[in-house]
Design a protein around this motif. Structure first.
Motif, PDB file in Angstrom:
ATOM      1  N   ASP A 163       0.792  -1.230   0.000  1.00  0.00           N
ATOM      2  CA  ASP A 163       0.000   0.000   0.000  1.00  0.00           C
ATOM      3  C   ASP A 163       0.826   1.283   0.000  1.00  0.00           C
ATOM      4  N   ASP A 164       1.960   1.284   0.696  1.00  0.00           N
ATOM      5  CA  ASP A 164       2.737   2.524   0.785  1.00  0.00           C
ATOM      6  C   ASP A 164       3.853   2.624  -0.260  1.00  0.00           C
ATOM      7  N   LEU A 165       3.822   1.781  -1.278  1.00  0.00           N
ATOM      8  CA  LEU A 165       4.779   1.805  -2.400  1.00  0.00           C
ATOM      9  C   LEU A 165       6.228   1.689  -1.943  1.00  0.00           C
ATOM     10  N   THR A 166       6.487   0.824  -0.970  1.00  0.00           N
ATOM     11  CA  THR A 166       7.863   0.626  -0.514  1.00  0.00           C
ATOM     12  C   THR A 166       8.406  -0.757  -0.853  1.00  0.00           C
ATOM     13  N   GLU A 167       7.538  -1.657  -1.301  1.00  0.00           N
ATOM     14  CA  GLU A 167       7.970  -3.044  -1.491  1.00  0.00           C
ATOM     15  C   GLU A 167       7.136  -3.734  -2.564  1.00  0.00           C
ATOM     16  N   ILE A 168       7.807  -4.631  -3.313  1.00  0.00           N
ATOM     17  CA  ILE A 168       7.119  -5.493  -4.277  1.00  0.00           C
ATOM     18  C   ILE A 168       7.319  -6.931  -3.806  1.00  0.00           C
TER      19      ILE A 168
END
Length: 174
Positions: free
Chosen positions: A132-137
């Motif tokens: 959700d917070d665009l820090t991890e894939i």
């Protein structure tokens, strides 16, 4: 000494005892089992979670805590100013253009793709999910059939990571 076959049954017995028959039966079995498993699995994960790896070593996943299945997720560093849609577009670009995979399902956070082997046409499932917070894939790659994949799925996910890091840290023009 040359044996002369005179009866039709003698021809059949000679043919059945040849190694060629066993080879033909083996090739037919492999081709039939490979082609019969081409349907999409019923348990493709919903966009809320990646599919869990089974117990066979033909799967890697960043959400599986077992060491033989685990692969580290991708930490997103250089994409802080990008939207979720832009990050997903980059993921899909890597999967399709750089890796030659077929994307079958995607949403704002989740993508499912298929890799097809060249010779036997076996299908592997690839799943990626952005948090959700665009820090991890989160990543997952798994063979649909068989027991071992000879490390193909791990290599595929490592290749994806390499492509991602190339996009994330582009080289400066000289």
């Amino acid at each position: 000494m040359i044996k002369i076959l005179t009866k039709e049954s003698d021809y059949l017995k000679t043919f059945i005892n040849t190694p060629a028959l066993f080879l033909a039966a083996g090739v037919t079995f492999v081709l039939l089992t490979g082609c019969s498993t081409m349907k999409k699995p019923e348990n493709i994960a919903p966009p809320e979670a990646l599919t869990v790896c089974k117990n066979s070593p033909n799967c890697v996943s960043s959400t599986d805590e077992r060491s033989k299945f685990y692969i580290a997720p991708i930490q997103i560093h250089g994409q802080k100013n990008h939207t979720q849609e832009q990050v997903m577009a980059q993921i899909i670009d890597i999967l399709t253009d750089k890796m030659g995979l077929n994307v079958t399902i995607h949403s704002a956070q989740y993508v499912h793709a298929e890799a097809v082997s060249t010779f036997f046409r076996f299908v592997d499932d690839i799943e990626l999910m952005i948090n959700d917070d665009l820090t991890e894939i989160q990543l997952r790659s798994s063979s649909r059939v068989g027991y071992s994949d000879f490390g193909v799925n791990r290599k595929r996910m490592e290749a994806f990571k390499q492509h991602w890091h190339t996009i994330e840290t582009p080289t400066e023009p000289q």
